[in-house]
Design a protein around this motif. Structure first.
Motif, PDB file in Angstrom:
ATOM      1  N   LYS A 169      34.000  11.186 -29.941  1.00 35.14           N
ATOM      2  CA  LYS A 169      33.646  12.407 -29.222  1.00 35.14           C
ATOM      3  C   LYS A 169      33.473  13.523 -30.259  1.00 35.14           C
ATOM      4  CE  LYS A 169      34.719  10.475 -25.168  1.00 35.14           C
ATOM      5  NZ  LYS A 169      35.487   9.288 -25.572  1.00 35.14           N
ATOM      6  N   HIS A 212      22.961  17.713 -30.343  1.00 34.99           N
ATOM      7  CA  HIS A 212      23.861  18.506 -29.500  1.00 34.99           C
ATOM      8  C   HIS A 212      23.563  19.997 -29.728  1.00 34.99           C
ATOM      9  CE1 HIS A 212      26.354  15.063 -28.303  1.00 34.99           C
ATOM     10  NE2 HIS A 212      26.313  14.659 -29.564  1.00 34.99           N
ATOM     11  N   ALA A 220      31.963  14.007 -23.617  1.00 34.82           N
ATOM     12  CA  ALA A 220      30.658  13.460 -23.989  1.00 34.82           C
ATOM     13  C   ALA A 220      30.782  12.650 -25.275  1.00 34.82           C
ATOM     14  CB  ALA A 220      29.651  14.588 -24.171  1.00 34.82           C
ATOM     15  N   PHE A 221      29.975  11.619 -25.375  1.00 34.18           N
ATOM     16  CA  PHE A 221      29.988  10.794 -26.578  1.00 34.18           C
ATOM     17  C   PHE A 221      29.115  11.444 -27.651  1.00 34.18           C
ATOM     18  CE2 PHE A 221      31.006   7.655 -23.267  1.00 34.18           C
ATOM     19  CZ  PHE A 221      32.184   7.160 -23.796  1.00 34.18           C
ATOM     20  N   TYR A 224      24.650   8.767 -28.530  1.00 36.89           N
ATOM     21  CA  TYR A 224      24.280   8.394 -27.170  1.00 36.89           C
ATOM     22  C   TYR A 224      22.838   7.926 -27.115  1.00 36.89           C
ATOM     23  CZ  TYR A 224      22.048  13.020 -27.241  1.00 36.89           C
ATOM     24  OH  TYR A 224      21.267  14.109 -27.579  1.00 36.89           O
ATOM     25  N   THR A 225      22.507   7.307 -25.994  1.00 38.68           N
ATOM     26  CA  THR A 225      21.118   6.989 -25.675  1.00 38.68           C
ATOM     27  C   THR A 225      20.770   7.720 -24.380  1.00 38.68           C
ATOM     28  OG1 THR A 225      21.786   5.015 -24.435  1.00 38.68           O
ATOM     29  CG2 THR A 225      21.202   4.716 -26.760  1.00 38.68           C
ATOM     30  N   HIS A 231      22.501  11.116 -20.496  1.00 38.76           N
ATOM     31  CA  HIS A 231      23.119  10.614 -21.721  1.00 38.76           C
ATOM     32  C   HIS A 231      24.089   9.493 -21.379  1.00 38.76           C
ATOM     33  CE1 HIS A 231      22.411  14.530 -24.238  1.00 38.76           C
ATOM     34  NE2 HIS A 231      21.306  14.053 -23.680  1.00 38.76           N
ATOM     35  N   HIS A 232      23.978   8.382 -22.119  1.00 36.15           N
ATOM     36  CA  HIS A 232      24.873   7.240 -21.929  1.00 36.15           C
ATOM     37  C   HIS A 232      25.409   6.802 -23.289  1.00 36.15           C
ATOM     38  CE1 HIS A 232      23.773   6.547 -17.664  1.00 36.15           C
ATOM     39  NE2 HIS A 232      22.572   6.965 -18.059  1.00 36.15           N
ATOM     40  N   GLN A 233      26.604   6.260 -23.278  1.00 33.08           N
ATOM     41  CA  GLN A 233      27.180   5.755 -24.519  1.00 33.08           C
ATOM     42  C   GLN A 233      26.318   4.628 -25.079  1.00 33.08           C
ATOM     43  OE1 GLN A 233      30.949   3.722 -24.150  1.00 33.08           O
ATOM     44  NE2 GLN A 233      31.574   4.235 -26.233  1.00 33.08           N
ATOM     45  N   MET A 234      26.114   4.640 -26.390  1.00 30.55           N
ATOM     46  CA  MET A 234      25.402   3.542 -27.031  1.00 30.55           C
ATOM     47  C   MET A 234      26.238   2.273 -26.934  1.00 30.55           C
ATOM     48  SD  MET A 234      23.780   5.294 -30.463  1.00 30.55           S
ATOM     49  CE  MET A 234      22.703   3.890 -30.794  1.00 30.55           C
TER      50      MET A 234
END
Length: 339
Positions: A169, A212, A220-221, A224-225, A231-234
């Motif tokens: 994070k 960012h 939030a990571f 990300y992708t 936004h999603h965690q890779m």
């Protein structure tokens, strides 16, 4: 004992005990779930049992020993992976014994099953020239190149496991010059803070500005992708893909890059670099987050280059011995027992 009792304990172990009491990571719980599923597959395949008929009565030393052999011979798992499955089954039965005293005898019986003998392979770390070629490969003229360069550089510099990087994070990262560091969450949710080079810190700052631009949401990571605008965690598959994509390009300038690479090779390379720089093994152990220094010592036993250099250095500092076989030919032959 009923089948309901078996599956009820499976459910409480996976959904309550492991995540809440032991606070294990979802990744570890998935590994334990895989072990139980493998055991069920084994019982169905070899004993021709239906799920509804599986109870603790079938679990004993003979069954679990056969299970380990099946994993090795039929599923072609490595000894290390088979032993992980075995450890998970033992952990489950230990929990069951604590929940129901009638199951203590089963746990004690299975506890005696010996792990498969694992062949210890030396770490397959990349050479430093391969690491440098891989870091340069993505370039930084695009946003994605900047991202991939930062990920590869950080995995190497922090000797981080791939999931530790994916779980980062923004609050885990400090890029203060000469004091940069990242806080990694490793196996068993254990955290460790490791220093990073200023160069890595500068790349992280550039990535931060690009990916960012506004303050990220809490939780939030960092990496990300984007899917459907969110936004999603890779994933580890994302990392494997980008590593091999850039390795294919880097191989043009550095043929020693293997045909396929994985993220752990960067971690191995960093550990070997530290060892050759004279960093003591206990310090490397803490840096890598190993629970046992015996794991870290594999790097020392694998480094033939260091051993060879040490032997050559010792030989160069050893004075030549005076010959003991000197004198006339007749005297030498007599001393050697030839006359």
């Amino acid at each position: 004992m009923r089948s309901d009792d078996f599956f009820q304990l499976v459910r409480s172990w996976l959904t309550i005990h492991l995540p809440r009491a032991r606070r294990l990571s979802p990744h570890t719980i998935r590994s334990y779930k895989t072990a139980l599923n493998a055991l069920l597959d084994y019982l169905q395949e070899t004993a021709h049992l239906e799920l509804m008929t599986i109870t603790f009565d079938i679990i004993n030393w003979t069954t679990i020993t056969g299970f380990v052999t099946w994993l090795l011979d039929n599923k072609h798992l490595s000894a290390a992976t088979a032993n992980q499955r075995l450890a998970a089954i033992k952990s489950f039965l230990s929990y069951c014994a604590g929940e129901d005293p009638a199951l203590v005898a089963i746990w004690l019986d299975v506890k005696q099953v010996r792990p498969a003998r694992a062949v210890v392979h030396p770490p397959d770390g990349l050479t430093m020239s391969a690491v440098e070629a891989l870091i340069r490969a993505p370039g930084q003229h695009t946003s994605r190149g900047l991202r991939d360069t930062t990920i590869i550089l950080l995995m190497f510099d922090a000797a981080a496991r791939v999931q530790e990087v994916l779980d980062l994070k923004p609050a885990d990262i400090d890029t203060t010059p000469s004091a940069g560091r990242v806080t990694l969450t490793g196996k068993g949710r254990k955290t460790r803070t490791v220093p990073i080079m200023d160069k890595t810190g500068r790349h992280l700052d550039q990535y931060w500005s690009e990916f960012h631009p506004v303050a990220p949401a809490p939780g939030a990571f960092f990496f990300y992708t984007v899917r459907a605008g969110q936004h999603h965690q890779m994933s580890q598959d994302n990392i494997a893909y980008l590593l091999n994509k850039h390795a294919a390009a880097a191989r043009q300038q550095c043929p020693e890059l293997p045909a396929r690479i994985h993220a752990h090779q960067l971690r191995h390379a960093r550990a070997m670099q530290m060892l050759r720089a004279g960093v003591p093994l206990p310090h490397i152990k803490e840096f890598l987050g190993h629970a046992n220094i015996a794991t870290t010592s594999i790097y020392a036993t694998a480094d033939n280059k260091m051993v060879r250099e040490a032997i050559q250095h010792a030989a160069s500092s050893t004075p030549d011995l005076a010959p003991i076989w000197k004198g006339s030919d007749d005297l030498i032959l007599q001393l050697a027992g030839l006359k």
